[in-house]
Enzyme design. Structure first.
Site, PDB file in Angstrom:
ATOM      1  N   ASP A  72       4.587  13.219  24.577  1.00 19.11           N
ATOM      2  CA  ASP A  72       5.581  14.082  23.634  1.00 19.11           C
ATOM      3  C   ASP A  72       5.538  15.627  24.119  1.00 19.11           C
ATOM      4  O   ASP A  72       4.366  15.941  23.838  1.00 19.11           O
ATOM      5  CB  ASP A  72       5.273  13.716  22.220  1.00 19.11           C
ATOM      6  N   VAL A  73       6.344  16.033  24.866  1.00 18.41           N
ATOM      7  CA  VAL A  73       6.093  17.337  25.402  1.00 18.41           C
ATOM      8  C   VAL A  73       5.955  18.574  24.339  1.00 18.41           C
ATOM      9  O   VAL A  73       5.645  19.628  24.695  1.00 18.41           O
ATOM     10  CB  VAL A  73       7.316  17.800  26.322  1.00 18.41           C
ATOM     11  N   TYR A 168      20.985  23.873  19.846  1.00 19.11           N
ATOM     12  CA  TYR A 168      20.644  23.494  21.350  1.00 19.11           C
ATOM     13  C   TYR A 168      21.174  24.682  22.096  1.00 19.11           C
ATOM     14  O   TYR A 168      20.528  25.069  23.048  1.00 19.11           O
ATOM     15  CB  TYR A 168      21.920  22.589  21.770  1.00 19.11           C
ATOM     16  N   LYS A 172      18.700  26.722  24.813  1.00 19.03           N
ATOM     17  CA  LYS A 172      19.011  26.728  26.412  1.00 19.03           C
ATOM     18  C   LYS A 172      19.235  28.198  26.882  1.00 19.03           C
ATOM     19  O   LYS A 172      19.026  28.523  27.861  1.00 19.03           O
ATOM     20  CB  LYS A 172      20.535  26.027  26.653  1.00 19.03           C
TER      21      LYS A 172
END
Length: 263
Positions: A72-73, A168, A172
């Site tokens: 899990d990053v 999101y 980004k």
């Protein structure tokens, strides 16, 4: 973690080594398979072992070696274990494709977005990318020969948002800043850092776009998609450049998607 050999012995020196996060599906799977096809050794990282094993099995015979690592990053200790496993198995690292990410809850207005949902997107898309880049950077700086490449998976949303996508889109946009800063800091150590911004690659996550996606004017309209294999080939091109050359930013999108101008 499991090692899956998919090739015969390399005849021209040891293969290059890559880590692909979010390798169990979608863009991550396509890129991992493309690199394996080209003879790279690839560590496939993701939260679920079964999809990672399916990615390894999808690699063609005669390609590279796949190492599957559950990680899990968003968890520093699991990122450290991932890169430790890569170092132990392959001895070096030439490429990180920082791909793991999530949209979060779709279609939720900003005033209704739960903080836990915001935090999950930030932890995965931004904090996870930082943790993996930091671990890769440390290894690339110290290995011999020194250097390597990091490619961050941005998005068209790193430039232009969709409605109801605040978490999101924010992550980004932040990823673009991360890319620029890492690129600058990596120069003395032969670490090249770039970003690929992708629009409407045909994956499980974008399946709904073909039937209808919310537009900025409030209407719902179907959107064109492109073959995810075209994204994978672009990443491979960026990855296989000599370290003296770098694609700083690449935008790969379905030609007629509503992005350029007003659509």
């Amino acid at each position: 973690m499991n090692t899956v050999r998919t090739t015969a012995e390399e005849s021209a020196g040891p293969p290059k080594v890559a880590v692909v996060t979010g390798a169990g599906s979608g863009i991550g799977r396509a890129v991992a398979v493309e690199l394996l096809r080209a003879g790279w050794s690839v560590a496939l990282a993701g939260r679920r072992p079964e999809p990672l094993a399916q990615t390894a099995a999808a690699a063609p015979a005669g390609g590279g070696t796949a190492l599957t690592v559950r990680a899990d990053v968003s968890r520093p200790e699991e990122v450290a274990a991932l890169f430790g496993a890569v170092r132990d198995r392959f001895g070096r690292l030439d490429l990180l494709f920082n791909n793991a990410g999530t949209f979060g809850p779709g279609g939720v207005p900003v005033e209704e977005l739960p903080y836990d949902a915001w935090r999950h997107v930030v932890d995965t898309n931004l904090n996870g990318a930082f943790l993996c880049a930091q671990a890769a950077y440390r290894q690339m700086k110290e290995q011999d020969p020194r250097g390597g490449r990091i490619i961050n998976n941005g998005s068209i949303s790193a430039h232009t948002p969709r409605p109801h996508s605040v978490a999101y889109t924010a992550t980004k946009h932040a990823l673009t800043g991360l890319t620029k800063s890492l690129s600058l800091d990596g120069r003395p150590y032969g670490i090249a850092v770039g970003q690929i911004d992708i629009g409407n690659a045909a994956t499980e996550m974008t399946a709904g776009m073909r039937t209808g996606a919310l537009q900025a004017n409030g209407e719902t309209a179907p959107e064109p998609v492109m073959d995810v294999a075209d994204v994978a080939r672009t990443v491979r091109h960026m990855a296989e450049l000599p370290l003296e050359a770098n694609v700083q930013f690449a935008t790969v999108l379905a030609t007629t998607m509503p992005y350029v101008g007003r659509g």
